[in-house]
Structures are given as structure tokens and as C-alpha cells.
Design a protein around this motif. Structure first.
Motif, PDB file in Angstrom:
ATOM      1  N   SER A 131       1.065  -1.367   0.070  1.00 43.24           N
ATOM      2  CA  SER A 131       0.058   0.047  -0.022  1.00 43.24           C
ATOM      3  C   SER A 131       0.592   1.129   0.041  1.00 43.24           C
ATOM      4  N   VAL A 132       1.634   1.034   0.764  1.00 37.11           N
ATOM      5  CA  VAL A 132       2.642   2.362   0.937  1.00 37.11           C
ATOM      6  C   VAL A 132       3.433   2.774  -0.421  1.00 37.11           C
ATOM      7  N   LEU A 133       4.123   1.614  -1.143  1.00 40.67           N
ATOM      8  CA  LEU A 133       4.520   1.677  -2.377  1.00 40.67           C
ATOM      9  C   LEU A 133       3.693   2.229  -3.652  1.00 40.67           C
ATOM     10  N   TRP A 134       2.584   1.472  -3.659  1.00 34.58           N
ATOM     11  CA  TRP A 134       1.679   1.972  -4.709  1.00 34.58           C
ATOM     12  C   TRP A 134       0.996   3.318  -4.360  1.00 34.58           C
ATOM     13  N   ALA A 135       0.996   3.846  -3.068  1.00 34.57           N
ATOM     14  CA  ALA A 135       0.562   5.289  -2.844  1.00 34.57           C
ATOM     15  C   ALA A 135       1.443   6.276  -3.215  1.00 34.57           C
ATOM     16  N   ALA A 136       2.847   5.889  -3.071  1.00 38.42           N
ATOM     17  CA  ALA A 136       3.885   6.660  -3.597  1.00 38.42           C
ATOM     18  C   ALA A 136       3.741   6.728  -4.955  1.00 38.42           C
ATOM     19  N   ILE A 137       3.560   5.569  -5.650  1.00 38.69           N
ATOM     20  CA  ILE A 137       3.803   5.552  -7.118  1.00 38.69           C
ATOM     21  C   ILE A 137       2.515   6.608  -7.742  1.00 38.69           C
ATOM     22  N   LEU A 138       1.387   6.181  -7.045  1.00 43.24           N
ATOM     23  CA  LEU A 138       0.290   6.853  -7.950  1.00 43.24           C
ATOM     24  C   LEU A 138       0.369   8.264  -7.496  1.00 43.24           C
ATOM     25  N   THR A 139       0.872   8.804  -6.486  1.00 40.02           N
ATOM     26  CA  THR A 139       1.280  10.009  -6.323  1.00 40.02           C
ATOM     27  C   THR A 139       2.173  10.925  -6.929  1.00 40.02           C
ATOM     28  N   VAL A 140       3.258  10.219  -7.280  1.00 42.21           N
ATOM     29  CA  VAL A 140       4.171  10.816  -8.327  1.00 42.21           C
ATOM     30  C   VAL A 140       3.785  10.652  -9.582  1.00 42.21           C
ATOM     31  N   ALA A 141       2.688   9.634 -10.082  1.00 34.69           N
ATOM     32  CA  ALA A 141       2.326   9.965 -11.433  1.00 34.69           C
ATOM     33  C   ALA A 141       1.274  10.971 -11.516  1.00 34.69           C
ATOM     34  N   VAL A 142       0.347  11.275 -10.425  1.00 34.52           N
ATOM     35  CA  VAL A 142      -0.466  12.509 -10.383  1.00 34.52           C
ATOM     36  C   VAL A 142       0.289  13.774 -10.639  1.00 34.52           C
ATOM     37  N   TYR A 143       1.530  13.804  -9.747  1.00 39.83           N
ATOM     38  CA  TYR A 143       2.322  14.756  -9.831  1.00 39.83           C
ATOM     39  C   TYR A 143       3.141  15.336 -11.374  1.00 39.83           C
ATOM     40  N   LEU A 144       3.311  14.111 -12.023  1.00 39.90           N
ATOM     41  CA  LEU A 144       3.898  14.188 -13.259  1.00 39.90           C
ATOM     42  C   LEU A 144       2.697  14.236 -14.306  1.00 39.90           C
ATOM     43  N   ILE A 145       1.585  13.791 -14.205  1.00 43.97           N
ATOM     44  CA  ILE A 145       0.389  14.351 -15.212  1.00 43.97           C
ATOM     45  C   ILE A 145       0.201  15.323 -14.930  1.00 43.97           C
ATOM     46  N   PHE A 146      -0.462  15.890 -14.017  1.00 42.97           N
ATOM     47  CA  PHE A 146      -0.991  17.335 -13.915  1.00 42.97           C
ATOM     48  C   PHE A 146      -0.102  18.538 -13.687  1.00 42.97           C
ATOM     49  N   ILE A 147       0.952  18.286 -12.818  1.00 46.04           N
ATOM     50  CA  ILE A 147       1.970  19.559 -12.746  1.00 46.04           C
ATOM     51  C   ILE A 147       2.911  19.602 -13.759  1.00 46.04           C
ATOM     52  N   LEU A 148       3.563  18.498 -14.008  1.00 50.61           N
ATOM     53  CA  LEU A 148       4.720  18.574 -15.280  1.00 50.61           C
ATOM     54  C   LEU A 148       4.019  18.518 -16.739  1.00 50.61           C
ATOM     55  N   GLY A 149       3.024  17.491 -16.960  1.00 44.42           N
ATOM     56  CA  GLY A 149       2.695  17.166 -18.209  1.00 44.42           C
ATOM     57  C   GLY A 149       1.576  18.426 -18.615  1.00 44.42           C
TER      58      GLY A 149
END
Length: 182
Positions: free
Chosen positions: A149-167
Motif C-alpha cells: 500500500s505504501v509503495l503503490w500510494a507513492a507511485i500513484l502520487t508521483v504519477a499524479v504529480y507528473l501528469i498534472f503538474i509537469l505534463g
């Protein structure tokens, strides 16, 4: 004249009482239209209101969308799906199951974090709110192991950051504790 003994009788072997019960069930099924489709009709009413309101804004087109384009498109799709759902022949009173207390608790455990997401996001910021929601969903609702849960929560949060903020270049709230404003 030969009589075939393997044929079923006209009422297919049911007694008159059985046929009477079946007729009562048919009347009950016919009178349950509003009960079967109450949620669908409510969703149709809400999506109709969203469609009317969003058409009041500038809609634009696909290359230059206005603020009303996506709400209008989604509301139209929801309306079409609701009409299809109302006219689906497989819906009957037997398919509607009553929720047990355990299922209501699970539903509450799923909805409450979604309601708390925006206040947490305003105070703690989007990354922390996203990681908390993802962890809660994986650990509590789906019963995954803690490290998973910790690993996938971090991965999903990084994905949201990359998609919305950078992308997409969309700024997400940083939260009051990190110097953001409401």
C-alpha cells in the motif's frame, strides 16, 4: 388419436394457486418501475440540470474548448446511458438486492475519505492528500499488505504529480501548512 404423455399441460404442471401467485408477482414487478429506476431518474435529473447549466457557458469546440464543453459532453453521455439503462430488459425486481449492514459500513468507509479529500488537500496539499487517499484505499478497503500500500500510494502520487503538474501544467494546491492559500 395418440396422446403424447411427455407433453406438459397447458399451465406447465402448476396448480391454480401457483398461477395466482405468479400473476401477483407480475403485478408487483409492473408496479415497481419507479422503485427500480428511482436512482436512474434522479441521475437523469441531475445530469439534465448540469447539461442546461453548462450550455449556458461558452461551449467552444474540440480545438478551443470553452468552460461548458466537458460538463455538457459528460452530462449528455450520462443521459444516454440512463435512457439505455431504463429500457434494458434484464432489470427486474429480483435483481435488486438489499444491502446488509456490513455492506453499508463498507460504503461509508469508501465515501467518507472521498469527502475528506478536499479539506485535507487544502490543509496538507495535493501530494499528501493523494498519498493518504491511495494508502487508505489500498490498505483499508482492499486489504493489501502495508508495504504494498505504501509503495503503490507513492507511485500513484508521483504519477499524479507528473501528469498534472509537469505534463498538463496544472497547479495543484500545496496546502496551508506549506505556505499555500485558500
Amino acid at each position: 388419436m395418440l396422446v403424447d404423455m411427455n407433453k406438459t399441460p397447458f399451465n406447465e404442471g402448476r396448480t391454480v394457486v401457483d398461477n395466482g401467485r405468479e400473476a401477483g408477482a407480475v403485478v408487483q414487478k409492473q408496479s415497481g418501475f419507479l422503485a427500480k429506476h428511482a436512482v436512474t431518474l434522479a441521475i437523469m435529473a441531475v445530469s439534465s440540470a448540469v447539461l442546461v447549466i453548462s450550455l449556458g457557458y461558452r461551449v467552444g469546440n474540440a480545438t478551443a474548448p470553452g468552460p461548458g464543453l466537458w460538463p455538457a459532453a459528460i452530462a449528455a453521455v450520462v443521459l444516454v446511458l440512463c435512457v439505455v439503462l431504463i429500457f434494458s430488459p434484464h432489470l427486474d425486481a429480483d435483481s435488486n438486492e438489499r444491502l446488509e449492514n456490513r455492506q453499508w459500513r463498507l460504503l461509508a468507509f469508501a465515501i467518507i475519505p472521498l469527502l475528506l479529500f478536499v479539506p485535507i488537500m487544502l490543509v496538507a496539499g495535493a501530494p499528501i492528500a493523494s498519498v493518504l487517499l491511495a494508502f487508505y484505499s489500498l490498505k483499508v478497503l482492499h486489504g493489501r499488505p502495508t508495504m504494498y500500500s505504501v509503495l503503490w500510494a507513492a507511485i500513484l502520487t508521483v504519477a499524479v504529480y507528473l501528469i498534472f503538474i509537469l505534463g498538463l501544467g496544472i497547479s495543484l494546491p500545496v496546502g496551508l501548512i506549506f505556505g499555500g492559500t485558500l
